[in-house]
Structure formats: structure tokens, C-alpha cells
Design a protein around this motif. Structure first.
Motif, mmCIF file in Angstrom:
data_model
loop_
_atom_site.group_PDB
_atom_site.id
_atom_site.type_symbol
_atom_site.label_atom_id
_atom_site.label_comp_id
_atom_site.label_asym_id
_atom_site.label_seq_id
_atom_site.Cartn_x
_atom_site.Cartn_y
_atom_site.Cartn_z
ATOM 1 N N SER A 7 0.943 -1.177 -0.041
ATOM 2 C CA SER A 7 -0.087 0.085 -0.136
ATOM 3 C C SER A 7 0.830 1.125 -0.041
ATOM 4 N N LEU A 8 2.075 1.218 0.826
ATOM 5 C CA LEU A 8 2.916 2.510 0.668
ATOM 6 C C LEU A 8 3.472 2.557 -0.832
ATOM 7 N N LEU A 9 3.873 1.626 -1.268
ATOM 8 C CA LEU A 9 4.557 1.861 -2.632
ATOM 9 C C LEU A 9 3.505 1.953 -3.842
ATOM 10 N N GLU A 10 2.471 1.424 -3.849
ATOM 11 C CA GLU A 10 1.338 1.582 -4.715
ATOM 12 C C GLU A 10 1.008 2.892 -4.958
ATOM 13 N N ASP A 11 0.767 3.657 -3.856
ATOM 14 C CA ASP A 11 0.328 5.036 -3.833
ATOM 15 C C ASP A 11 1.680 5.944 -4.735
ATOM 16 N N LEU A 15 2.189 3.072 -11.540
ATOM 17 C CA LEU A 15 2.396 2.204 -12.872
ATOM 18 C C LEU A 15 2.957 0.927 -12.441
ATOM 19 N N VAL A 16 3.528 0.607 -11.351
ATOM 20 C CA VAL A 16 4.433 -0.466 -11.128
ATOM 21 C C VAL A 16 3.560 -1.799 -10.776
ATOM 22 N N ASP A 17 3.706 -3.040 -11.507
ATOM 23 C CA ASP A 17 2.806 -4.131 -11.190
ATOM 24 C C ASP A 17 3.784 -4.876 -9.810
ATOM 25 N N PHE A 18 3.329 -4.709 -8.681
ATOM 26 C CA PHE A 18 3.676 -5.286 -7.459
ATOM 27 C C PHE A 18 3.500 -6.838 -7.359
ATOM 28 N N ASP A 19 2.705 -7.172 -8.271
ATOM 29 C CA ASP A 19 2.516 -8.797 -8.012
ATOM 30 C C ASP A 19 3.378 -9.427 -9.198
ATOM 31 N N LEU A 23 9.670 -7.564 -10.895
ATOM 32 C CA LEU A 23 9.652 -5.885 -10.389
ATOM 33 C C LEU A 23 10.596 -5.214 -10.829
ATOM 34 N N PHE A 24 11.927 -5.581 -10.655
ATOM 35 C CA PHE A 24 13.043 -4.792 -10.873
ATOM 36 C C PHE A 24 13.247 -4.238 -12.424
ATOM 37 N N SER A 25 12.780 -4.983 -13.147
ATOM 38 C CA SER A 25 12.826 -4.636 -14.676
ATOM 39 C C SER A 25 11.546 -3.322 -14.982
ATOM 40 N N GLN A 26 10.956 -3.264 -14.080
ATOM 41 C CA GLN A 26 9.775 -2.147 -14.270
ATOM 42 C C GLN A 26 10.375 -0.858 -13.653
ATOM 43 N N LEU A 27 11.452 -0.875 -12.920
ATOM 44 C CA LEU A 27 11.836 0.252 -12.210
ATOM 45 C C LEU A 27 12.965 0.972 -12.842
ATOM 46 N N ASP A 28 12.973 2.528 -12.911
ATOM 47 C CA ASP A 28 13.916 3.113 -13.331
ATOM 48 C C ASP A 28 14.581 3.571 -12.061
ATOM 49 N N SER A 29 15.718 4.753 -11.974
ATOM 50 C CA SER A 29 16.673 4.705 -10.997
ATOM 51 C C SER A 29 15.774 5.655 -10.049
ATOM 52 N N LEU A 30 14.815 6.275 -10.322
ATOM 53 C CA LEU A 30 13.806 7.163 -9.533
ATOM 54 C C LEU A 30 13.009 6.106 -8.752
ATOM 55 N N GLY A 31 12.532 5.049 -9.337
ATOM 56 C CA GLY A 31 11.579 4.136 -8.668
ATOM 57 C C GLY A 31 12.471 3.629 -7.635
ATOM 58 N N THR A 34 13.056 5.757 -4.693
ATOM 59 C CA THR A 34 11.804 5.803 -3.959
ATOM 60 C C THR A 34 11.407 4.771 -3.127
ATOM 61 N N ILE A 35 11.581 3.535 -3.557
ATOM 62 C CA ILE A 35 11.342 2.259 -2.648
ATOM 63 C C ILE A 35 12.252 2.247 -1.562
ATOM 64 N N LEU A 36 13.548 2.487 -1.837
ATOM 65 C CA LEU A 36 14.507 2.347 -0.619
ATOM 66 C C LEU A 36 14.465 3.431 0.522
ATOM 67 N N MET A 37 13.960 4.835 -0.048
ATOM 68 C CA MET A 37 14.009 5.851 0.906
ATOM 69 C C MET A 37 12.748 5.527 1.624
ATOM 70 N N VAL A 38 11.451 5.266 0.990
ATOM 71 C CA VAL A 38 10.173 4.920 1.688
ATOM 72 C C VAL A 38 10.285 3.899 2.801
#
Length: 75
Positions: A7-11, A15-19, A23-31, A34-38
Motif C-alpha cells: 500500500s505504501l509503494l502502490e500510492d 504504474l508498477v505491477d507489484f504482483d 519487479l526490478f525490470s519495471q523500475l527506473d533509478s527514481l523508482g 523511491t522504494i529504498l527511501m520510503v
């Protein structure tokens, strides 16, 4: 914990499919950043560039495992 992280990350990354098991292939450096900071802020753990590996960011389950390992190491 898994549902809370989802729920934290989907908000923040709608656009990322957490299922996905890729997952890594859908992320750019900002993504990734964001995940690490959150997660670091939410759980009071240290996450840095060394944690931004395809293995740690492979799926939602691997993110949960990374957080659990960091929490265990902190205790």
C-alpha cells in the motif's frame, strides 16, 4: 508487513505491477530510490545503493525479506 509495504509503494508508484516476479525490470533509478527511501523511513532502517540489487528488488516478497533482514540485524 507485505500488505503494508504494497500500500505504501502502490500510492507512490502506480504504474508498477507489484504482483510481478520481475519487479526490478519495471523500475527506473527514481523508482528504485523511491522504494529504498520510503522503506528506510517507514521502518527506521538503513538502506543504500548496496541494497538496490535485482535480487532485493525482484518482487514484493523479496522487498519484504530485505526489510525483515534489516530489522533483524538492527535488533
Amino acid at each position: 508487513m507485505k500488505q503494508h509495504i504494497r500500500s505504501l509503494l502502490e500510492d507512490l508508484l502506480p504504474l508498477v505491477d507489484f504482483d510481478s516476479d520481475f519487479l526490478f525490470s519495471q523500475l527506473d533509478s527514481l523508482g528504485v530510490t523511491t522504494i529504498l527511501m520510503v522503506l528506510a523511513q517507514e521502518y527506521g532502517i538503513d538502506l543504500g545503493a548496496k541494497d538496490a540489487t535485482p535480487r532485493n528488488l525482484k518482487s514484493l516478497d523479496s522487498l519484504v525479506a530485505m526489510v525483515e533482514a534489516k530489522l533483524a540485524a538492527k535488533a
